[in-house]
Design a protein around this motif. Structure first.
Motif, mmCIF file in Angstrom:
data_model
loop_
_atom_site.group_PDB
_atom_site.id
_atom_site.type_symbol
_atom_site.label_atom_id
_atom_site.label_comp_id
_atom_site.label_asym_id
_atom_site.label_seq_id
_atom_site.Cartn_x
_atom_site.Cartn_y
_atom_site.Cartn_z
ATOM 1 N N ASP A 96 -4.138 5.491 -6.231
ATOM 2 C CA ASP A 96 -3.081 6.501 -6.139
ATOM 3 C C ASP A 96 -2.975 7.282 -7.439
ATOM 4 O OD1 ASP A 96 -2.417 5.807 -3.528
ATOM 5 O OD2 ASP A 96 -0.895 4.364 -4.142
ATOM 6 N N SER A 144 0.829 -1.203 0.000
ATOM 7 C CA SER A 144 0.000 0.000 0.000
ATOM 8 C C SER A 144 0.865 1.254 0.000
ATOM 9 C CB SER A 144 -0.933 0.007 1.211
ATOM 10 O OG SER A 144 -0.189 0.022 2.407
ATOM 11 N N ASN A 145 0.320 2.310 -0.588
ATOM 12 C CA ASN A 145 0.963 3.628 -0.584
ATOM 13 C C ASN A 145 2.354 3.611 -1.223
ATOM 14 O OD1 ASN A 145 0.555 6.412 0.239
ATOM 15 N ND2 ASN A 145 2.245 6.111 1.671
ATOM 16 N N THR A 146 2.556 2.741 -2.207
ATOM 17 C CA THR A 146 3.879 2.555 -2.800
ATOM 18 C C THR A 146 3.758 2.311 -4.301
ATOM 19 O OG1 THR A 146 4.655 1.536 -0.743
ATOM 20 C CG2 THR A 146 5.992 1.156 -2.708
ATOM 21 N N THR A 203 11.762 8.169 -0.710
ATOM 22 C CA THR A 203 10.863 9.324 -0.635
ATOM 23 C C THR A 203 11.075 10.302 -1.785
ATOM 24 O OG1 THR A 203 12.440 10.504 0.772
ATOM 25 C CG2 THR A 203 10.738 9.202 1.875
ATOM 26 N N TRP A 246 -0.954 1.618 -7.574
ATOM 27 C CA TRP A 246 -2.364 1.388 -7.301
ATOM 28 C C TRP A 246 -3.217 2.362 -8.121
ATOM 29 C CZ3 TRP A 246 -3.497 -2.889 -4.627
ATOM 30 C CH2 TRP A 246 -2.484 -3.447 -3.847
ATOM 31 N N ASN A 257 2.068 13.595 -3.075
ATOM 32 C CA ASN A 257 0.856 13.166 -2.381
ATOM 33 C C ASN A 257 1.132 12.108 -1.312
ATOM 34 O OD1 ASN A 257 -1.964 13.697 -2.266
ATOM 35 N ND2 ASN A 257 -2.400 11.745 -3.285
ATOM 36 N N GLY A 258 2.394 11.854 -1.041
ATOM 37 C CA GLY A 258 2.751 10.960 0.056
ATOM 38 C C GLY A 258 2.991 9.515 -0.319
ATOM 39 N N VAL A 259 3.022 9.197 -1.627
ATOM 40 C CA VAL A 259 3.278 7.824 -2.068
ATOM 41 C C VAL A 259 4.792 7.585 -2.108
ATOM 42 C CG1 VAL A 259 2.930 6.124 -3.900
ATOM 43 C CG2 VAL A 259 1.148 7.821 -3.404
#
Length: 263
Positions: A183, A112-114, A166, A180, A211-213
């Motif tokens: 995302d 997730s989030n990646t 990051t 994803w 956006n934080g991914v």
């Protein structure tokens, strides 16, 4: 694998390369749930090839086409991903041959989030005649006609040590990445204000990062082979680079002209 995925590839008037891509997809150890071909205005030869493979392919092949009006890759990719029925998007290029475990490798590293990004092995210009004549899709470290041989080595125990990143890597290539769909939609997909060839993939990823991914580089898994072709027209790339730099400086996440037009 519990993740369902759509494999998405752009193409433009190179059915010989697209056929090798499709041959490498249908022998995957883990199949994608669908293949979406984002066709930036190819002629009927590409359509005929796709229709041929649609008849007996192990998963659905969806052909998304729009009229040829110069390089409109961001638009056709937005249209294609808007139609994707599954939660995870694996993106390649239309001149790529996949290692048999390519999809398996991307899904095994998805989290997730990646987003994930990999590298490519280059198939040389001098080898193209033999490549297309034999419809070759199998390669290894000792194969003829390739460069960057170390990238052929599939070593999962090393690949699985990859760290989260990051910042956007200069090694990011749109021919080998995944993310994803949620995302992608959150940043409004590809930026259709970009002009001509180049930067569309990295500019998208910059907005995802804003956006934080987080990113993760795949090494020694997710192997692909890139078929040599002439360089694209780069006359507009400086304009796209400036847009990307603006996104990085501003922290902006949302493309003003993006995928929301097609959802």
């Amino acid at each position: 694998m519990s993740i369902n995925c759509s494999l998405v590839t752009p193409t433009y008037n190179w059915p010989e390369a697209l056929e090798l891509l499709l041959l490498s997809v249908q022998r995957q150890s883990v199949l994608p749930n669908e293949v979406i071909i984002a066709d930036d205005g190819s002629t009927s030869k590409t359509l005929e090839l796709i229709q041929k493979y649609q008849k007996n392919f192990p998963v659905p092949i969806i052909h998304i086409w729009h009229k040829d009006n110069g390089n409109q890759k961001p638009a056709i990719m937005n249209k294609a991903i808007a139609k994707a029925r599954y939660e995870y998007i694996v993106e390649i290029d239309g001149d790529i041959i996949l290692h048999k475990d390519f999809i398996k490798d991307h899904l095994s590293m998805a989290q997730s989030n990646t987003y994930l990004f990999g590298s490519r092995v280059n198939i040389q210009k001098t080898y193209l005649e033999q490549l297309f004549k034999n419809k070759q899709i199998d390669f290894n470290y000792f194969s003829s006609g390739i460069k960057k041989r170390n990238r052929t080595l599939r070593l999962p125990f090393l690949a699985n040590r990859a760290k989260l990143e990051t910042k956007r890597s200069k090694k990011l290539r749109g021919c080998n990445m995944s993310f994803w769909k949620t995302d992608f939609i959150a940043v409004n997909g590809f930026n259709e204000e970009l002009i001509g060839w180049g930067i569309d993939d990295s500019e998208l990823i910059q907005r995802m990062i804003n956006n934080g991914v987080l990113g993760k580089r795949i090494k020694h898994k997710g192997i692909v082979y890139h078929i040599y072709h002439k360089e694209q027209d780069k006359s507009q790339v400086h304009l796209n680079l400036e847009i990307e730099k603006q996104m990085e400086r501003s922290g902006n996440t949302y493309a003003s002209k993006g995928v929301d037009q097609y959802l």
